[in-house]
Design a protein around this motif. Sequence first.
Motif, short mmCIF file in Angstrom:
data_model
loop_
_atom_site.label_atom_id
_atom_site.label_comp_id
_atom_site.label_asym_id
_atom_site.label_seq_id
_atom_site.Cartn_x
_atom_site.Cartn_y
_atom_site.Cartn_z
N PRO A 21 13.29 12.42 9.75
CA PRO A 21 12.89 13.44 8.79
C PRO A 21 13.33 14.86 9.14
O PRO A 21 13.29 15.75 8.29
N TYR A 22 13.75 15.08 10.39
CA TYR A 22 14.20 16.42 10.81
C TYR A 22 15.72 16.54 10.82
O TYR A 22 16.27 17.61 11.05
N CYS A 23 16.44 15.44 10.56
CA CYS A 23 17.88 15.38 10.78
C CYS A 23 18.66 15.92 9.59
O CYS A 23 18.46 15.48 8.45
N ASP A 24 19.59 16.87 9.89
CA ASP A 24 20.46 17.39 8.84
C ASP A 24 21.92 17.01 9.10
O ASP A 24 22.84 17.57 8.50
N PHE A 25 22.15 16.04 10.00
CA PHE A 25 23.51 15.58 10.25
C PHE A 25 23.96 14.66 9.10
O PHE A 25 23.14 14.17 8.31
N ASN A 26 25.26 14.38 9.06
CA ASN A 26 25.79 13.47 8.05
C ASN A 26 25.53 12.03 8.51
O ASN A 26 26.38 11.37 9.09
N ALA A 172 8.38 21.68 21.13
CA ALA A 172 7.67 22.27 19.98
C ALA A 172 7.55 21.24 18.87
O ALA A 172 7.77 21.53 17.69
N LEU A 173 7.17 20.03 19.27
CA LEU A 173 7.02 18.92 18.33
C LEU A 173 5.62 18.93 17.72
O LEU A 173 4.67 19.49 18.31
N PRO A 174 5.45 18.33 16.57
CA PRO A 174 4.11 18.26 15.97
C PRO A 174 3.11 17.63 16.93
O PRO A 174 3.32 16.53 17.45
N GLY A 175 2.02 18.35 17.18
CA GLY A 175 0.98 17.83 18.05
C GLY A 175 1.26 17.95 19.53
O GLY A 175 0.47 17.48 20.35
N GLN A 176 2.34 18.60 19.92
CA GLN A 176 2.73 18.68 21.33
C GLN A 176 2.11 19.89 22.02
O GLN A 176 2.05 20.98 21.45
N THR A 177 1.64 19.68 23.23
CA THR A 177 1.12 20.76 24.06
C THR A 177 2.13 21.09 25.15
O THR A 177 3.12 20.36 25.36
N LEU A 178 1.89 22.19 25.87
CA LEU A 178 2.75 22.56 26.98
C LEU A 178 2.80 21.45 28.02
O LEU A 178 3.88 21.12 28.53
N ALA A 179 1.65 20.86 28.33
CA ALA A 179 1.61 19.79 29.33
C ALA A 179 2.44 18.59 28.88
O ALA A 179 3.13 17.96 29.68
N MET A 180 2.40 18.29 27.58
CA MET A 180 3.17 17.16 27.05
C MET A 180 4.67 17.44 27.13
O MET A 180 5.47 16.56 27.47
N ALA A 181 5.06 18.68 26.81
CA ALA A 181 6.48 19.04 26.87
C ALA A 181 6.98 18.94 28.31
O ALA A 181 8.10 18.45 28.57
N ARG A 182 6.18 19.41 29.23
CA ARG A 182 6.56 19.34 30.64
C ARG A 182 6.67 17.89 31.11
O ARG A 182 7.60 17.54 31.85
N THR A 202 13.60 22.43 14.87
CA THR A 202 13.71 23.41 13.79
C THR A 202 13.68 22.66 12.47
O THR A 202 14.16 21.52 12.36
N LEU A 203 13.12 23.32 11.46
CA LEU A 203 13.03 22.71 10.13
C LEU A 203 14.28 23.10 9.35
O LEU A 203 14.35 24.18 8.74
N ALA A 211 11.02 20.11 3.48
CA ALA A 211 10.31 19.99 2.21
C ALA A 211 8.82 19.78 2.42
O ALA A 211 7.99 20.31 1.65
N ARG A 212 8.47 19.03 3.46
CA ARG A 212 7.06 18.73 3.75
C ARG A 212 6.82 18.93 5.24
O ARG A 212 6.81 17.95 6.00
N PRO A 213 6.64 20.17 5.68
CA PRO A 213 6.47 20.43 7.12
C PRO A 213 5.30 19.65 7.69
O PRO A 213 4.21 19.62 7.10
#
Length: 388
Positions: A21-26, A172-182, A202-203, A211-213
């Motif tokens: 849903p985040y992909c803008d590639f061909n 910076a994913l939906p529901g992600q915290t700093l600890a999760m990113a690390r 990025t959207l 369209a639906r963040p």
Amino acid sequence: MLTTPPLSLYVHLPWCVRKCPYCDFNSHEFRGEGGRGALPFDAYVDALVADLDFDLPLAWGRTVQTVFFGGGTPSLFPPEAIDRFLQLASARLRFAPNAEITLETNPGTVEHGPFAGYRAAGVNRLSFGVQSFDDGCLQRLGRIHSSGDAERAVKAAQDAGIDNLNIDLMYALPGQTLAMARLDVERALALQPTHMSHYQLTLEPNTVFAARPPAGIPDEDSAWDMQDDCQALLAASGFAQYEVSAYARDGHQCAHNLNYWRFGDYLGIGAGAHGKLTLGASQQVLRRWKHKHPSLYLASAGSEAAIGGDEVLGAGRLPFDFMLNALRLNDGVPMAMFEARTGLPRSAIAGPLGVARSKGWLEDDPDWLRPTELGRRFTNDVIGLFLE
């Protein structure tokens, strides 16, 4: 005078199992019956070779330094198809000894074992689109693999003898915290890759997420904390940042992407592929792209009808296109490279250079184009100064 830069080959394989849903590639979901075997592997390889033949006059006599199979999901194609293409391509273009040949792969589309086939075909670098090692984040991103799938796939590649590996991670994913990113970075590092791509979600326009963040996307301050903390962790683990979102162990920078960022040349073949060529005889820089839809591409590859467009870059456009790439690099590039690869004198960019240096965005070195630490935080603003 323009000086001919190194040449790369980009090959686009456009199909995937499911469009993220985040992909803008061909990329295009394959909806045929029969799974992997129903994809038109042979027909598409034939189309790629016809496409390459059509573009060859733009690169006669030049040596290919790197090859990159992007997508879509290139690992949907079996090793036999990759092998056939590389054999046919190397019969038409001279490949450099030990040319870097990268294949993007989705951990959800590989079976245990085929990596040995890719290695035998000539692939010597793999890029895994992992994105996260948190199964909840993966589900929210629409990925088809699990964290366990990712770990098994990377280990299978290493068992097959391919040890030059990139892992793609997003933060910076939906529901992600700093600890999760690390933790994502820590789990990636435990797999001992040689290269890491670490970039913010990025959207992008024309995507489902735009369209639906999704709910729970971290704010900019939280995203910056994730970037800063993970960057420090990567540095402490021996990964030097050399581009906005690219980190590598010593000697393992991606040669293909470095050629892009240094305004090198590349043939782009496949549905929706873009290329950029320096035409020495006419002293022009040409951008060419192919039609995006696979069915149209398959029907027209090797003819004028497959060309989505050609654009010769004028003198007013060249500085922006050059800086759009070069100023992503932490070390920047020598001023002499700007002159050689655009055919313009350094006086052509004296105005925007002066502004960038007065703001502290570029180092005050007349012979080098290098962003400062502040400039790296405002990359888009710096590049924007060079718009025509």
